[in-house]
Design an enzyme around this catalytic site. Structure first.
Site, mmCIF file in Angstrom:
data_model
loop_
_atom_site.group_PDB
_atom_site.id
_atom_site.type_symbol
_atom_site.label_atom_id
_atom_site.label_comp_id
_atom_site.label_asym_id
_atom_site.label_seq_id
_atom_site.Cartn_x
_atom_site.Cartn_y
_atom_site.Cartn_z
ATOM 1 N N CYS A 1 -8.408 -5.550 -10.267
ATOM 2 C CA CYS A 1 -8.209 -3.975 -10.042
ATOM 3 C C CYS A 1 -7.755 -2.806 -9.414
ATOM 4 O O CYS A 1 -8.624 -1.999 -8.794
ATOM 5 C CB CYS A 1 -9.291 -3.688 -11.654
ATOM 6 N N CYS A 14 -7.622 -1.316 1.215
ATOM 7 C CA CYS A 14 -6.114 -1.631 2.230
ATOM 8 C C CYS A 14 -6.930 -2.031 3.524
ATOM 9 O O CYS A 14 -7.450 -1.172 4.781
ATOM 10 C CB CYS A 14 -5.291 -0.418 2.635
ATOM 11 N N CYS A 33 0.721 -1.130 -0.206
ATOM 12 C CA CYS A 33 0.314 0.218 0.550
ATOM 13 C C CYS A 33 0.892 1.449 -0.356
ATOM 14 O O CYS A 33 1.457 1.220 0.899
ATOM 15 C CB CYS A 33 -1.526 -0.055 1.671
ATOM 16 N N CYS A 63 0.745 2.843 2.955
ATOM 17 C CA CYS A 63 1.323 2.802 5.014
ATOM 18 C C CYS A 63 2.517 1.703 4.576
ATOM 19 O O CYS A 63 2.378 1.132 5.683
ATOM 20 C CB CYS A 63 0.076 2.317 5.545
#
Length: 144
Positions: free
Chosen positions: A128, A103, A54, A57
């Site tokens: 996607c 996330c 991510c 983070c």
């Protein structure tokens, strides 16, 4: 596709902190659920081996071993790195019924997941994902 009750994020920042840590384009996608234009993302056709994290983070989300060419304009994966890496949320925006992918660590918007499209993948799912929502950490010794 199973959606579960949404736990709170483990990574918590104020909107001002997110704005200071992310570029305006990253903030628009990750925090405001915008979508980058198709075929413009950094990882759309990348074949580098590694872990996709991510961008907000740093949590591990996907691995290159589950990435495939769907020719949809965004990076596609058929499975997250771990079952708890992402959250799925019903998304009825834009007059469509979709499933948003977030996330699990910071609840940033990543993209959407689709199933039953006929891709020859083990899960028949296509995560996607916006390139700008990801950061690739290459496996040692791989070419970039």
């Amino acid at each position: 596709m199973r959606q579960e009750a949404e736990p709170g994020p483990r990574v918590v920042r104020t909107e001002q902190e997110w704005r200071s840590e992310l570029s305006p384009a990253e903030y628009a996608v990750l925090r405001e659920a915008a979508t980058e234009r198709p075929y413009t993302g950094e990882y759309t056709d990348t074949e580098t081996e590694g872990v996709y994290e991510c961008r907000a983070c740093g949590a591990e989300l996907f691995r290159s071993t589950t990435k495939f060419h769907s020719h949809c304009g965004w990076p596609s994966f058929y499975d997250p790195a771990a079952s708890e890496a992402v959250l799925l949320r019903e998304d009825n925006s834009l007059g469509m019924r979709r499933v948003e992918v977030l996330c699990a660590a910071c609840h940033s918007h990543l993209g959407h997941v689709f199933e039953g499209e006929g891709y020859q993948t083990p899960t028949d799912q296509r995560y996607c994902i916006n390139s700008i929502a990801l950061r690739l950490s290459p496996t040692d010794g791989s070419d970039s």
